[in-house]
Design an enzyme around this catalytic site. Structure first.
Site, PDB file in Angstrom:
ATOM      1  N   ARG A 127       0.695  -1.283  -0.024  1.00 48.41           N
ATOM      2  CA  ARG A 127       0.190  -0.097  -0.061  1.00 48.41           C
ATOM      3  C   ARG A 127       0.917   0.918   0.159  1.00 48.41           C
ATOM      4  O   ARG A 127       0.382   2.270   0.678  1.00 48.41           O
ATOM      5  CB  ARG A 127      -0.890  -0.101   1.245  1.00 48.41           C
ATOM      6  CG  ARG A 127      -2.024  -1.061   1.165  1.00 48.41           C
ATOM      7  CD  ARG A 127      -3.186  -0.704   0.392  1.00 48.41           C
ATOM      8  NE  ARG A 127      -4.249  -1.675   0.297  1.00 48.41           N
ATOM      9  CZ  ARG A 127      -5.024  -1.796   1.118  1.00 48.41           C
ATOM     10  NH1 ARG A 127      -5.423  -1.124   2.238  1.00 48.41           N
ATOM     11  NH2 ARG A 127      -6.093  -2.806   0.980  1.00 48.41           N
TER      12      ARG A 127
ATOM     13  N   ARG B  10      -3.588   6.347   1.284  1.00 59.17           N
ATOM     14  CA  ARG B  10      -4.095   7.619   1.610  1.00 59.17           C
ATOM     15  C   ARG B  10      -3.093   8.256   2.654  1.00 59.17           C
ATOM     16  O   ARG B  10      -3.479   9.253   3.067  1.00 59.17           O
ATOM     17  CB  ARG B  10      -5.279   7.373   2.664  1.00 59.17           C
ATOM     18  CG  ARG B  10      -6.453   6.907   1.789  1.00 59.17           C
ATOM     19  CD  ARG B  10      -7.566   6.346   2.495  1.00 59.17           C
ATOM     20  NE  ARG B  10      -7.279   4.857   2.789  1.00 59.17           N
ATOM     21  CZ  ARG B  10      -7.996   3.985   3.800  1.00 59.17           C
ATOM     22  NH1 ARG B  10      -9.147   4.422   3.626  1.00 59.17           N
ATOM     23  NH2 ARG B  10      -7.599   2.958   3.761  1.00 59.17           N
TER      24      ARG B  10
ATOM     25  N   ARG C 201      -7.045  11.104  -5.790  1.00 62.52           N
ATOM     26  CA  ARG C 201      -8.221  10.569  -5.708  1.00 62.52           C
ATOM     27  C   ARG C 201      -9.606  11.545  -5.547  1.00 62.52           C
ATOM     28  O   ARG C 201     -10.415  11.119  -6.136  1.00 62.52           O
ATOM     29  CB  ARG C 201      -8.280   9.810  -4.188  1.00 62.52           C
ATOM     30  CG  ARG C 201      -9.504   8.645  -4.034  1.00 62.52           C
ATOM     31  CD  ARG C 201      -9.276   8.005  -2.847  1.00 62.52           C
ATOM     32  NE  ARG C 201      -9.653   8.915  -2.003  1.00 62.52           N
ATOM     33  CZ  ARG C 201     -10.156   8.532  -0.595  1.00 62.52           C
ATOM     34  NH1 ARG C 201     -10.324   7.207  -0.448  1.00 62.52           N
ATOM     35  NH2 ARG C 201     -10.604   9.010   0.367  1.00 62.52           N
TER      36      ARG C 201
ATOM     37  N   ASP D 154      -6.696  -3.007  -7.379  1.00 59.92           N
ATOM     38  CA  ASP D 154      -7.177  -3.774  -6.134  1.00 59.92           C
ATOM     39  C   ASP D 154      -7.377  -5.246  -6.547  1.00 59.92           C
ATOM     40  O   ASP D 154      -7.444  -5.547  -7.643  1.00 59.92           O
ATOM     41  CB  ASP D 154      -8.554  -3.264  -5.783  1.00 59.92           C
ATOM     42  CG  ASP D 154      -8.668  -3.430  -4.366  1.00 59.92           C
ATOM     43  OD1 ASP D 154      -8.311  -2.722  -3.573  1.00 59.92           O
ATOM     44  OD2 ASP D 154      -9.563  -4.386  -4.057  1.00 59.92           O
TER      45      ASP D 154
ATOM     46  N   TYR E 165     -14.653 -12.661   0.102  1.00 57.30           N
ATOM     47  CA  TYR E 165     -15.442 -11.407  -0.286  1.00 57.30           C
ATOM     48  C   TYR E 165     -16.501 -11.696  -1.156  1.00 57.30           C
ATOM     49  O   TYR E 165     -17.706 -10.897  -1.064  1.00 57.30           O
ATOM     50  CB  TYR E 165     -14.528 -10.083  -1.090  1.00 57.30           C
ATOM     51  CG  TYR E 165     -13.280  -9.560  -0.136  1.00 57.30           C
ATOM     52  CD1 TYR E 165     -13.698  -8.831   0.487  1.00 57.30           C
ATOM     53  CD2 TYR E 165     -12.006 -10.207  -0.060  1.00 57.30           C
ATOM     54  CE1 TYR E 165     -12.748  -8.073   1.595  1.00 57.30           C
ATOM     55  CE2 TYR E 165     -11.109  -9.760   0.868  1.00 57.30           C
ATOM     56  CZ  TYR E 165     -11.518  -8.742   1.756  1.00 57.30           C
ATOM     57  OH  TYR E 165     -10.689  -8.048   2.425  1.00 57.30           O
TER      58      TYR E 165
HETATM   59  O1  CP3 Z   1       0.023  -2.125  -2.190  1.00 61.72           O
HETATM   60  C1  CP3 Z   1      -0.002  -1.239  -3.269  1.00 61.72           C
HETATM   61  O2  CP3 Z   1       0.285  -0.014  -2.912  1.00 61.72           O
HETATM   62  C2  CP3 Z   1      -1.026  -1.392  -4.329  1.00 61.72           C
HETATM   63  C3  CP3 Z   1      -2.361  -1.195  -4.388  1.00 61.72           C
HETATM   64  C4  CP3 Z   1      -3.030  -2.027  -3.682  1.00 61.72           C
HETATM   65  C5  CP3 Z   1      -4.489  -1.781  -3.018  1.00 61.72           C
HETATM   66  N1  CP3 Z   1      -5.285  -2.761  -2.633  1.00 61.72           N
HETATM   67  C6  CP3 Z   1      -4.885  -0.268  -3.194  1.00 61.72           C
HETATM   68  C7  CP3 Z   1      -5.977  -0.017  -2.220  1.00 61.72           C
HETATM   69  C8  CP3 Z   1      -3.197  -3.495  -3.383  1.00 61.72           C
HETATM   70  C9  CP3 Z   1      -1.825  -4.537  -3.671  1.00 61.72           C
HETATM   71  C10 CP3 Z   1      -4.486  -3.832  -2.928  1.00 61.72           C
HETATM   72  C11 CP3 Z   1      -4.852  -5.208  -2.418  1.00 61.72           C
HETATM   73  C12 CP3 Z   1      -5.876  -5.464  -1.715  1.00 61.72           C
HETATM   74  N2  CP3 Z   1      -7.320  -5.009  -1.445  1.00 61.72           N
HETATM   75  C13 CP3 Z   1      -6.103  -6.595  -0.539  1.00 61.72           C
HETATM   76  C14 CP3 Z   1      -5.088  -7.729  -0.234  1.00 61.72           C
HETATM   77  C15 CP3 Z   1      -3.769  -7.077   0.615  1.00 61.72           C
HETATM   78  C16 CP3 Z   1      -4.436  -6.433   2.081  1.00 61.72           C
HETATM   79  O3  CP3 Z   1      -4.647  -5.503   2.236  1.00 61.72           O
HETATM   80  O4  CP3 Z   1      -4.572  -7.601   2.711  1.00 61.72           O
HETATM   81  C17 CP3 Z   1      -7.486  -6.658  -0.166  1.00 61.72           C
HETATM   82  C18 CP3 Z   1      -7.886  -7.437   1.014  1.00 61.72           C
HETATM   83  C19 CP3 Z   1      -8.119  -5.724  -0.972  1.00 61.72           C
HETATM   84  C20 CP3 Z   1      -9.566  -5.295  -0.494  1.00 61.72           C
HETATM   85  C21 CP3 Z   1      -9.660  -3.785  -0.089  1.00 61.72           C
HETATM   86  N3  CP3 Z   1      -9.303  -2.687  -0.888  1.00 61.72           N
HETATM   87  C22 CP3 Z   1     -10.037  -3.473   1.230  1.00 61.72           C
HETATM   88  C23 CP3 Z   1     -10.460  -4.461   2.289  1.00 61.72           C
HETATM   89  C24 CP3 Z   1      -9.968  -2.070   1.089  1.00 61.72           C
HETATM   90  C25 CP3 Z   1     -10.524  -1.243   2.206  1.00 61.72           C
HETATM   91  C26 CP3 Z   1      -9.402  -0.737   2.888  1.00 61.72           C
HETATM   92  C27 CP3 Z   1      -9.811   0.623   3.886  1.00 61.72           C
HETATM   93  O5  CP3 Z   1      -8.799   0.814   4.502  1.00 61.72           O
HETATM   94  O6  CP3 Z   1     -10.843   1.196   3.596  1.00 61.72           O
HETATM   95  C28 CP3 Z   1      -9.538  -1.641  -0.060  1.00 61.72           C
HETATM   96  C29 CP3 Z   1      -9.516  -0.299  -0.796  1.00 61.72           C
HETATM   97  C30 CP3 Z   1      -8.014   0.160  -1.043  1.00 61.72           C
HETATM   98  N4  CP3 Z   1      -7.025  -0.459  -2.102  1.00 61.72           N
HETATM   99  C31 CP3 Z   1      -7.341   1.500  -0.805  1.00 61.72           C
HETATM  100  C32 CP3 Z   1      -6.104   1.243  -1.696  1.00 61.72           C
HETATM  101  C33 CP3 Z   1      -5.014   2.638  -1.491  1.00 61.72           C
HETATM  102  C34 CP3 Z   1      -7.802   2.372   0.094  1.00 61.72           C
HETATM  103  C35 CP3 Z   1      -8.993   3.184  -0.966  1.00 61.72           C
HETATM  104  C36 CP3 Z   1      -9.073   4.652  -0.776  1.00 61.72           C
HETATM  105  O7  CP3 Z   1      -8.161   5.455  -1.440  1.00 61.72           O
HETATM  106  O8  CP3 Z   1      -9.925   4.980   0.247  1.00 61.72           O
END
Ligand code: CP3
Length: 360
Positions: A27, A31, A40, A77, A154
């Site tokens: 990540r 944010r 964003r 994602d 999911y």
């Molecule tokens: O690592 C990176 O920089 C690459 C981008 C990336 C994102 N999600 C961006 C993201 C990667 C590799 C993921 C993987 C992902 N997404 C996983 C597996 C890794 C982990 O975290 O265990 C999972 C379970 C998801 C599903 C997902 N996407 C969730 C649970 C959420 C919500 C998180 C939250 O805190 O609200 C997301 C959203 C997400 N994916 C964000 C980002 C930067 C935040 C979105 C935002 O800008 O509000």
């Protein structure tokens, strides 16, 4: 295709000698960076950002402009696949991901079709192609997908879950149907990752965020076996180099040996295990990526450096380690603290590479 100027990541994943330990952060585009929040905002929301190749490319590159990171990870994602399968992904404020049409029974599962990546997921591949051009060989680009098991959680739960009742009920009540779903997802993930390699990804990572909610036996049957099938069918060479594959299961270090036998080049490890112990158990077979506690980034700089030093010392001399956190960076971390981490990894890891690495 331009030559790769910094190949530390690829070398370390393959346990080949490096001058210092490479570092990237899960990540890393997110944010905690004000410039990410600005982009964003411009996109409107997270999904619009993911589906806009220009903006997704821009946020992928943002952390590289600030920190001396050794890799870029595609901004996307894991839930793009279920979205492409028609489940209707959306993000409810403060609730995380949700599906409008979660899988509710046999009919939904047998109706699922494997997406054609160049059609339904073209925006992701366009982002990869754009990134390859913009990166111009500065650092390698990591492509990724979710594991079949984690995607299934999911898709069946309809979003994030606390107790995973629905997906576990499906698994215990209708194992054949569960396997059918996982098989479809494994095919989808395989095509998707191979398409990312064709578009220019130079390493691949599979996120199995929820592997750790399973018993060791079910973890092997429902999570690892499907990642192994994917590993066996991935394109492992591109542009004349091996494309390393990293498998990351969270909370599953009890079964590290099982994951190490799935056919990847490296494993991501969370902070629930000492890295030296992980190396002793599986380091002969795979590289290791991790595993600093993400919460250590809340500490002051001197404490962060100590923690970096402890993780590096725990792995010890020689190659085969990619520094990372044990899970994604939190949104409220001070970006300056990440700068401290990245610089400390490079500075403090030099002593573990070079001549002395042959001492052990
Ligand atoms: O690592 C990176 O920089 C690459 C981008 C990336 C994102 N999600 C961006 C993201 C990667 C590799 C993921 C993987 C992902 N997404 C996983 C597996 C890794 C982990 O975290 O265990 C999972 C379970 C998801 C599903 C997902 N996407 C969730 C649970 C959420 C919500 C998180 C939250 O805190 O609200 C997301 C959203 C997400 N994916 C964000 C980002 C930067 C935040 C979105 C935002 O800008 O509000």
């Amino acid at each position: 295709m331009s030559e790769l100027k910094n190949d530390r990541l690829l070398r370390a994943l393959l346990r080949e000698p490096v001058d210092m330990t490479p570092v990237w952060i899960m990540r890393q585009a997110g944010r905690y960076l004000p410039e990410y929040r600005a982009t964003r905002e411009k996109a409107g929301d997270f999904l619009s950002l993911c589906t806009n190749p220009e903006l997704a490319c821009q946020v992928t590159l943002q952390p590289l402009a600030r920190f001396a990171l050794d890799a870029a990870i595609l901004f996307s994602d894991i839930l793009t696949i279920p979205q492409a399968m028609g489940l209707g992904l959306y993000f409810a404020e403060g609730e995380g991901p949700r599906f409008e049409r979660p899988l509710r029974g046999e009919r939904d599962i047998v109706a699922l079709a494997v997406p054609d990546p160049e059609r339904e997921l073209r925006y992701v591949l366009d982002t990869v192609r754009l990134l390859k051009r913009e990166l111009a060989g500065r650092v390698p680009l990591i492509g990724f997908a979710g594991s079949p098991w984690t995607l299934a959680t999911y898709m069946v739960e309809g979003g994030s879950s606390r107790d995973f009742t629905r997906v576990k009920t499906l698994m215990y009540e209708q194992p054949a149907l569960m396997h059918r779903l996982l098989q479809t997802l494994a095919e989808a993930v395989t095509h998707y990752l191979n398409a990312q390699v064709d578009a220019g990804a130079q390493a691949l990572m599979i996120f199995d965020t929820w592997g750790g909610i399973l018993t060791p036996r079910d973890y092997r049957l429902y999570s690892v076996d499907y990642m192994a099938r994917i590993c066996a069918q991935l394109r492992r060479e591109s542009e004349g180099r091996r494309v390393p594959v990293i498998l990351f299961s969270r909370n599953a270090t009890a079964s590290l040996e099982v994951l190490a036998a799935a056919g990847s080049d490296a494993l991501g490890v969370d902070w629930t295990i000492d890295l030296g112990e992980a190396r002793r158990r599986v380091g002969e077979h795979v590289g290791l990526q991790g595993n600093m506690d993400p919460a250590a980034l809340y500490a002051p700089p001197a404490r962060i450096r100590e923690e970096v030093a402890a993780v590096l010392a725990s792995f010890g001399h020689g190659s085969g380690h990619v520094f990372n956190l044990g899970h994604g960076i939190a949104p409220d971390v001070d970006p300056e603290h990440l700068a401290v981490l990245v610089d400390a990894v490079h500075e403090l890891s030099k002593q573990y590479h070079g001549e002395r690495s042959f001492d052990i």
